[in-house]
Motif scaffolding. Structure first.
Motif, PDB file in Angstrom:
ATOM      1  N   ILE A 163       4.496  -9.995  -4.154  1.00 47.96           N
ATOM      2  CA  ILE A 163       4.361  -8.792  -3.322  1.00 47.96           C
ATOM      3  C   ILE A 163       4.336  -7.559  -4.217  1.00 47.96           C
ATOM      4  CG2 ILE A 163       5.386  -7.473  -1.435  1.00 47.96           C
ATOM      5  CD1 ILE A 163       6.895 -10.077  -0.670  1.00 47.96           C
ATOM      6  N   PHE A 164       3.358  -6.692  -3.996  1.00 48.72           N
ATOM      7  CA  PHE A 164       3.209  -5.458  -4.763  1.00 48.72           C
ATOM      8  C   PHE A 164       3.533  -4.283  -3.841  1.00 48.72           C
ATOM      9  CE2 PHE A 164       0.646  -8.744  -6.574  1.00 48.72           C
ATOM     10  CZ  PHE A 164       0.762  -8.577  -7.945  1.00 48.72           C
ATOM     11  N   ALA A 165       4.524  -3.472  -4.230  1.00 53.23           N
ATOM     12  CA  ALA A 165       4.977  -2.409  -3.330  1.00 53.23           C
ATOM     13  C   ALA A 165       5.756  -1.363  -4.116  1.00 53.23           C
ATOM     14  CB  ALA A 165       5.851  -2.989  -2.216  1.00 53.23           C
ATOM     15  N   ARG A 166       5.983  -0.219  -3.478  1.00 57.45           N
ATOM     16  CA  ARG A 166       6.887   0.802  -3.995  1.00 57.45           C
ATOM     17  C   ARG A 166       8.293   0.448  -3.514  1.00 57.45           C
ATOM     18  NH1 ARG A 166       5.911   5.978  -5.548  1.00 57.45           N
ATOM     19  NH2 ARG A 166       4.007   5.003  -6.352  1.00 57.45           N
ATOM     20  N   VAL A 167       9.070  -0.169  -4.393  1.00 56.20           N
ATOM     21  CA  VAL A 167      10.350  -0.754  -4.003  1.00 56.20           C
ATOM     22  C   VAL A 167      11.301   0.289  -3.448  1.00 56.20           C
ATOM     23  CG1 VAL A 167      12.378  -1.999  -4.844  1.00 56.20           C
ATOM     24  CG2 VAL A 167      10.093  -2.646  -5.642  1.00 56.20           C
ATOM     25  N   SER A 168      11.344   1.469  -4.059  1.00 57.90           N
ATOM     26  CA  SER A 168      12.293   2.502  -3.620  1.00 57.90           C
ATOM     27  C   SER A 168      12.057   2.912  -2.179  1.00 57.90           C
ATOM     28  CB  SER A 168      12.184   3.723  -4.534  1.00 57.90           C
ATOM     29  OG  SER A 168      10.853   4.240  -4.505  1.00 57.90           O
ATOM     30  N   LEU A 169      10.826   2.766  -1.687  1.00 60.46           N
ATOM     31  CA  LEU A 169      10.512   3.121  -0.299  1.00 60.46           C
ATOM     32  C   LEU A 169      10.950   2.034   0.666  1.00 60.46           C
ATOM     33  CD1 LEU A 169       9.016   4.918   1.808  1.00 60.46           C
ATOM     34  CD2 LEU A 169       6.955   3.612   1.268  1.00 60.46           C
ATOM     35  N   PHE A 170      10.565   0.777   0.374  1.00 60.71           N
ATOM     36  CA  PHE A 170      10.771  -0.287   1.339  1.00 60.71           C
ATOM     37  C   PHE A 170      12.199  -0.828   1.350  1.00 60.71           C
ATOM     38  CE2 PHE A 170       6.187  -0.293   0.743  1.00 60.71           C
ATOM     39  CZ  PHE A 170       5.737  -0.400   2.048  1.00 60.71           C
ATOM     40  N   GLN A 171      12.916  -0.741   0.230  1.00 60.57           N
ATOM     41  CA  GLN A 171      14.268  -1.296   0.227  1.00 60.57           C
ATOM     42  C   GLN A 171      15.240  -0.442   1.028  1.00 60.57           C
ATOM     43  OE1 GLN A 171      15.797  -1.561  -3.730  1.00 60.57           O
ATOM     44  NE2 GLN A 171      15.838   0.646  -4.086  1.00 60.57           N
ATOM     45  N   ASN A 172      14.855   0.778   1.345  1.00 64.43           N
ATOM     46  CA  ASN A 172      15.717   1.660   2.145  1.00 64.43           C
ATOM     47  C   ASN A 172      15.401   1.609   3.628  1.00 64.43           C
ATOM     48  OD1 ASN A 172      17.160   2.645  -0.106  1.00 64.43           O
ATOM     49  ND2 ASN A 172      15.536   4.125  -0.566  1.00 64.43           N
ATOM     50  N   VAL A 207       0.798  -1.236   0.000  1.00 63.50           N
ATOM     51  CA  VAL A 207       0.000   0.000   0.000  1.00 63.50           C
ATOM     52  C   VAL A 207       0.829   1.283   0.000  1.00 63.50           C
ATOM     53  CG1 VAL A 207      -1.897   1.243   1.104  1.00 63.50           C
ATOM     54  CG2 VAL A 207      -1.799  -1.252   1.254  1.00 63.50           C
ATOM     55  N   ARG A 208       1.713   1.471   0.986  1.00 60.61           N
ATOM     56  CA  ARG A 208       2.293   2.786   1.250  1.00 60.61           C
ATOM     57  C   ARG A 208       3.302   3.200   0.174  1.00 60.61           C
ATOM     58  NH1 ARG A 208       1.450   4.443   6.486  1.00 60.61           N
ATOM     59  NH2 ARG A 208       1.939   6.493   5.607  1.00 60.61           N
ATOM     60  N   THR A 209       3.323   4.518  -0.125  1.00 59.22           N
ATOM     61  CA  THR A 209       4.293   5.074  -1.081  1.00 59.22           C
ATOM     62  C   THR A 209       5.018   6.293  -0.533  1.00 59.22           C
ATOM     63  OG1 THR A 209       2.566   6.443  -2.109  1.00 59.22           O
ATOM     64  CG2 THR A 209       2.972   4.260  -3.069  1.00 59.22           C
ATOM     65  N   LYS A 210       4.554   6.804   0.622  1.00 53.52           N
ATOM     66  CA  LYS A 210       5.182   8.004   1.202  1.00 53.52           C
ATOM     67  C   LYS A 210       6.007   7.668   2.442  1.00 53.52           C
ATOM     68  CE  LYS A 210       1.360  10.908  -0.416  1.00 53.52           C
ATOM     69  NZ  LYS A 210       0.213  11.766  -0.003  1.00 53.52           N
ATOM     70  N   ALA A 211       5.523   6.747   3.250  1.00 56.97           N
ATOM     71  CA  ALA A 211       6.236   6.317   4.461  1.00 56.97           C
ATOM     72  C   ALA A 211       6.014   4.823   4.640  1.00 56.97           C
ATOM     73  CB  ALA A 211       5.734   7.086   5.680  1.00 56.97           C
ATOM     74  N   VAL A 212       6.974   4.182   5.294  1.00 56.01           N
ATOM     75  CA  VAL A 212       6.897   2.721   5.448  1.00 56.01           C
ATOM     76  C   VAL A 212       5.690   2.315   6.283  1.00 56.01           C
ATOM     77  CG1 VAL A 212       8.088   0.705   6.396  1.00 56.01           C
ATOM     78  CG2 VAL A 212       9.371   2.430   5.139  1.00 56.01           C
ATOM     79  N   GLY A 213       5.349   3.103   7.289  1.00 58.17           N
ATOM     80  CA  GLY A 213       4.193   2.794   8.119  1.00 58.17           C
ATOM     81  C   GLY A 213       4.464   1.661   9.093  1.00 58.17           C
TER      82      GLY A 213
END
Length: 821
Positions: free
Chosen positions: A694-703, A667-673
C-alpha cells in the motif's frame, strides 16, 4: 429547488409507509407510491446519473410506471418483512409451515465424516451399519422445527423429546447407473464445505427467505452454486432465477454452475455479457436455440445408429416424431421382452450370463468401453443393463422435449419457447430484469426460486422488481424460495446524488435493511482466499471470521513473497518535487509520486520473475487510475520483459474480484476522502491473496479514527519498502523466515526508480555479454517463448528465469557491501 422537492417527497413517502402500517393498507399501494417517488426523482434528473451508465433510464422508468398499474403480488410470507413490520424471522425456514423433512444433499458432502462434522450437537443415525456403504450421496431427514406453537403441541400431546429434536436420519443412496460411456458419469463437487456453509445450503433448499452474509473469500459463490445444483436435483420440475448486480459476478456464477452435474440444455443466460463467459459454448437465447438444433441432429444420428443395430427397416431418424414411434414400438418392446427373460422368478436368481446373452443392444454399445458387462454378479450386470437402457431412453426423452423446435419455425418463437418451457436455470442481471419485465410477463415466464448474488450492492427497487417477473396464479405468487447472498460490510449501491444518498438513505440496499431489522442471517465464518496475516487487516469488521485449514497448509501460502521481506507493507510516500495530491479537474485526484512508485515496484516484481497477470494495481480514484495507466504506457507497457499488470482499476470496480498480488495507491495527502468509509477499506484490504503493498501518506491516514484497526497493524511494520533483489521468483524461503540475502531499504520513489533502472540495465548488459559467450541462449529462450506452443513456452520461461537468477547473483556479488544506488 428540485432537490428540496425530492427530499420532501421522500420524507413524505416514509410517513406514508408508516400510515400504511397503522391502517393495514395493502403493501402494493406503498410500492406504487415508492415508484411515483422514483419517477419524480429521475425525471427531475437527480437520479438520472444512476442509470446513465447503462443508457437504459427510459426503459427502467417504463418498468416502474408499469408496476404502478399492476396488482403486485408477493408471497404472504414476505409481505410483512418487505414493509418492515411484524416478526423479522417469520420467513425463516424454521417457521415456515411447508418445511421439507427429507432432502437429498447430492454431492454436498465428501464423506460420512464430513457430514458428521457439519452437524455438531446432532445425533446422526445412519440407516446402514456397514461403513463401506456409508458413502455419499446422502438423503437426510431433519426434525421439523416450528410449525405449531408449543402450547398447541402440548395440547395435542405431540411435543418432541429433546433427543428426537436433535436426531438426523442419514440414508446413503446410490445414483442409478447412467450408461457405459465415460461422459455418463456425473460431475461431483470437490469442496469440503464448512459447518456454516452447510447451514446456508440447507436453508437455501428449504422454503422461505434465506439470507447469507459472506465476508471476502468465504465461498459465497460456491455456496450459491451448490444451492442451485441441489434445488435442480431435488425439485426437477421447479425453475430457478439467478439475479446479480454485475455481468462479471453472473459469469463467475455461471461458469461454476457449468462445472457441476447440471444438464447444459437447462441453462440459459439472458442479457449482454454472456460473450465474456470463459467458454466456447454460447448460453444466450439464440446460442441455446442453436445448441438445441445441433443436439437434435446429433441425437437423431444416434437413433439411426440404434435402428441399424436392431435391423429395423425404414427411416425412423427423420424427425423427433418418427423417433418417438420407433422408441415406443421397437425399443420398448425389445426391452420388455428382455426384462421378462432375465428377471428373477419365484425367488430364483437367473444365471449371470443370461444378463449379457439376452441383452438386445450389444451392437449399439459396441463403441463403449469393453466389456460392457463384468460377469461377476447378477445384480451388478443388471444395474449395467438398466444403465444402458437409461442412456437410450434419455436420447428419446430429449428428442421429445426438442419436438417443439420442429414445429416452431422462427428463431424468435424458438427462443421464447426455450425461455418459458425448456430452461430450468435462468440467469440475468437486475438491470436486465428491470428492462425486460414487461416482455417476460407477457411471455408467461414462470419461476419458483430466486437466488440473488451481490444483494448488498443492489438498490431496493432493483431488488424488488425480480420478485415481480411473473403473473400470479389464482391471486397468489408461486415463489417458494428467496435466497439473498451478499455482504453489507462492503460497498453499497451507487447513488450519485449526495442528498438522496445520505438524507434519503437510498444507498441502503434491501439486503442491508433486512439485516438491520433483524431478519435471521447465516454468517459464513471461514475465509480461504488470503494469507492469515492479510486476513487480519479486515477480519475485525466481522464476527468470528477465521481461516480455512488450507490457508495455513498449502505451499503457496507458506512460501514467502520473493524479493520482499514482508507479505504486506504500508509504504510512506512523501511529496514528489514538492507536490502531493493534485486535482486537474474537480474530484479527479492524482498523485504522481505514488503512481511512479507503484509502477516501479511492478517493474521490479516482473524483473524478479513474477507473472504480470498475477499482479493488479488498484487505486481509490479514477484520476489516479488513468495516471497509472499513462505511466505504465511510458515505462513498460510495450516491454516484452515486463508487460502489463492484470488490471489497473479502482477499488470500487474491483469488488468481487481478487488477485495474488495487489499494489494499492491511496492518492490523498490533504484529506482522507472517501476511504473514510470503512466499507471501502474492507474491499481494498481483501482483494489480495498472497501480497499487499500500500502506497499512502502515512501521517494522514494513521490519524483517521475509522481506519485505526487496519492502520495500527500496517504501521507496526517499517514504513520504508524492504526488498531482497537477489531473491528470484518463486522463493524457496518460508513466510516469516529471515532472508539469507541482503535486504535493501528503499526510502523514497526516486531511489526505487533508480534502483529498478540500474537493475534493468544490468540485465540488458549481462544479456549482451551472455549472448556473446554462450551462443545467444537468452535471445533463443525469448524467441522460443514468443513462437513456440504452450509446453515449449513453459520450458523457455523456466530457462529465462534461471538466467535472470544468475544475473541477480552477479549483481549481488559485484555490488556486495554497497548499494546499487
Amino acid at each position: 429547488m428540485q432537490e428540496v422537492k425530492g427530499q420532501r417527497i421522500l420524507l413524505f413517502g416514509a410517513g406514508y409507509v408508516n400510515l400504511c402500517y397503522r391502517n393495514n393498507i395493502p403493501y402494493f399501494i406503498w410500492l406504487v407510491f415508492l415508484s411515483l417517488c422514483l419517477v419524480f426523482l429521475v425525471r427531475s434528473q437527480s437520479l438520472q446519473s444512476r442509470f446513465s451508465h447503462f443508457s437504459n433510464s427510459q426503459a427502467v422508468l417504463e418498468t416502474i410506471r408499469n408496476l404502478m398499474n399492476t396488482d403486485c403480488v408477493v408471497p404472504d410470507w414476505l409481505h410483512d418483512i418487505i414493509l418492515g413490520y411484524g416478526d423479522p424471522s417469520s420467513a425463516h425456514y424454521s417457521k415456515m409451515p411447508n418445511q421439507i423433512s427429507t432432502l437429498d444433499f447430492n454431492d454436498t458432502f465428501l464423506s460420512i465424516d464430513h457430514l458428521k462434522a457439519s452437524f455438531p450437537g446432532y445425533n446422526i443415525k445412519v440407516t446402514v451399519d456397514n461403513p463401506v456403504l456409508q458413502i455419499p450421496p446422502f438423503r437426510i431427514t431433519f426434525p421439523i422445527m416450528g410449525g405449531k406453537g408449543k402450547k398447541r403441541k402440548e395440547e395435542d400431546g405431540n411435543e418432541e423429546k429433546p433427543e428426537e429434536a436433535k436426531a438426523l436420519i442419514v440414508e446413503p443412496h446410490v445414483i442409478p447407473n447412467r450408461g457405459p460411456y465415460p461422459y455418463n458419469q456425473p460431475k461431483r463437487n470437490t469442496i469440503q464445505f464448512t459447518q456454516t456453509q452447510i447451514e446456508a445450503i440447507r436453508a437455501g433448499m428449504q422454503p422461505g427467505l434465506t439470507m447469507v452474509v459472506g465476508p471476502p473469500g468465504t465461498g459465497k459463490t460456491d455456496v450459491a452454486v451448490q444451492i442451485i445444483s441441489n434445488l435442480y436435483h431435488n425439485f426437477p420440475e421447479q425453475r430457478t432465477l439467478i439475479v446479480t448486480h454485475s455481468n462479471q459476478a453472473l459469469n463467475q456464477l455461471f461458469e461454476k454452475i457449468m462445472a457441476l452435474d447440471i444438464d447444459e440444455r437447462h441453462l440459459l443466460r439472458l442479457g449482454h455479457g454472456e460473450e465474456e463467459l470463459e467458454t466456447e459454448k454460447d448460453f444466450s437465447r439464440y446460442g441455446r436455440v442453436n445448441y438445441v438444433l445441433a443436439r437434435r441432429l446429433e441425437l437423431l444420428r444416434e437413433v439411426g445408429r440404434l435402428q441399424e443395430s436392431l435391423g429395423v427397416p425404414g427411416d425412423v431418424s427423420y424427425t423427433c416424431e418418427t423417433a418417438g414411434h420407433f422408441f415406443l414400438y421397437q425399443v420398448m418392446s425389445r426391452w420388455e421382452e428382455y426384462i421378462s427373460k432375465v428377471k428373477a422368478k419365484g425367488g430364483k436368481v437367473p444365471d449371470v450370463t443370461d444378463v449379457s446373452s439376452f441383452f438386445p443392444f450389444h451392437q449399439y454399445f459396441a463403441n463403449a468401453p469393453q466389456p460392457v458387462f463384468k460377469g461377476k454378479s447378477y445384480e451388478e450386470d443388471m444395474e449395467i443393463a438398466e444403465g444402458c437402457f437409461r442412456h437410450v431412453k434419455k436420447i428419446f426423452t430429449q428428442l421429445e422435449e426438442f419436438r417443439a423446435f420442429e414445429l416452431l419455425r422462427s428463431g424468435l418463437d424458438r427462443s421464447k419457447y426455450l425461455l418459458v418451457k425448456e430452461a430450468k436455470i435462468i440467469a440475468m442481471t437486475c438491470t436486465h430484469a428491470a428492462l425486460k419485465r414487461h416482455d417476460l410477463v407477457e411471455l408467461g415466464f414462470k419461476y419458483d426460486n430466486i437466488l440473488m448474488e451481490e444483494s448488498a450492492q443492489i438498490l431496493e427497487i432493483e431488488t424488488f422488481i425480480p420478485l415481480l417477473l411473473q403473473n400470479p396464479q389464482d391471486g397468489f405468487s408461486r415463489l417458494k424460495r428467496w435466497i439473498m447472498i451478499g455482504d453489507h460490510h462492503q460497498l453499497p449501491p451507487v447513488i450519485k446524488n449526495m442528498a438522496f444518498q445520505k438524507y434519503s438513505n437510498m444507498e441502503q440496499s434491501l439486503f442491508t435493511r433486512f439485516v438491520r431489522i433483524g431478519v435471521p442471517t447465516v454468517d459464513l465464518d471461514a475465509q480461504g482466499r488470503a494469507r492469515a496475516s492479510l486476513c487480519n487487516l479486515y477480519n475485525w469488521r466481522y464476527k468470528n471470521l477465521g481461516n480455512l485449514p488450507h490457508v495455513q497448509l498449502l505451499p503457496e501460502f507458506r512460501t514467502a513473497n520473493a524479493g520482499f521481506l514482508y507479505d504486506f507493507q504500508l509504504i510512506n510516500v512523501e511529496d514528489f518535487n514538492g507536490v502531493g495530491e493534485s486535482e486537474p479537474n474537480p474530484y479527479f485526484y492524482q498523485n504522481l509520486g505514488e503512481a511512479e512508485y507503484v509502477v516501479a515496484l511492478f517493474m521490479y516484481m516482473c524483473l524478479l520473475g513474477y507473472p504480470a497477470d498475477r499482479i493488479s494495481i488498484l487505486t481509490t480514484y479514477n484520476g489516479q487510475k488513468h495516471l497509472i495507466r499513462d505511466v505504465i504506457n511510458q515505462r513498460c507497457g510495450n516491454n516484452p520483459l515486463i508487460g502489463r499488470p492484470n488490471k489497473v482499476t479502482t477499488v470500487d470496480r474491483f469488488q468481487g474480484q481478487q488477485n495474488d498480488y495487489i499494489l494499492l495507491s491511496l492518492v490523498r495527502t490533504k484529506a482522507v476522502g472517501h476511504l473514510r468509509d470503512v466499507r471501502r477499506l474492507v474491499v481494498a484490504m481483501s482483494r489480495a491473496r498472497l501480497g499487499l503493498y500500500i502506497f499512502a501518506r502515512v501521517s494522514l491516514f494513521q490519524n483517521c479514527f475509522e481506519l485505526t484497526p487496519a492502520f495500527s497493524q500496517l504501521t507496526a511494520r517499517p514504513l520504508h519498502l524492504h526488498i531482497i533483489p537477489t531473491e528470484c521468483f518463486p522463493a524457496a524461503r518460508q513466510n516469516g523466515e529471515g532472508p539469507s540475502h541482503q535486504v535493501h531499504v528503499i526510502k523514497n520513489m526516486p531511489q526505487m526508480a533508480n534502483f529498478v533502472y540500474n537493475m534493468y540495465m544490468h540485465m540488458i548488459q549481462s544479456t549482451h555479454h551472455y549472448q556473446q559467450q554462450n551462443s545467444d541462449p537468452a535471445r533463443n529462450t525469448l524467441s522460443s517463448y514468443a513462437q513456440s506452443p504452450t509446453l515449449s513456452r513453459q520450458k523457455a520461461a523456466f530457462s529465462w528465469l534461471t538466467w535472470i537468477h544468475r544475473c541477480l547473483e552477479g549483481i549481488h556479488s559485484k555490488q556486495k557491501g554497497r548499494s546499487l544506488t
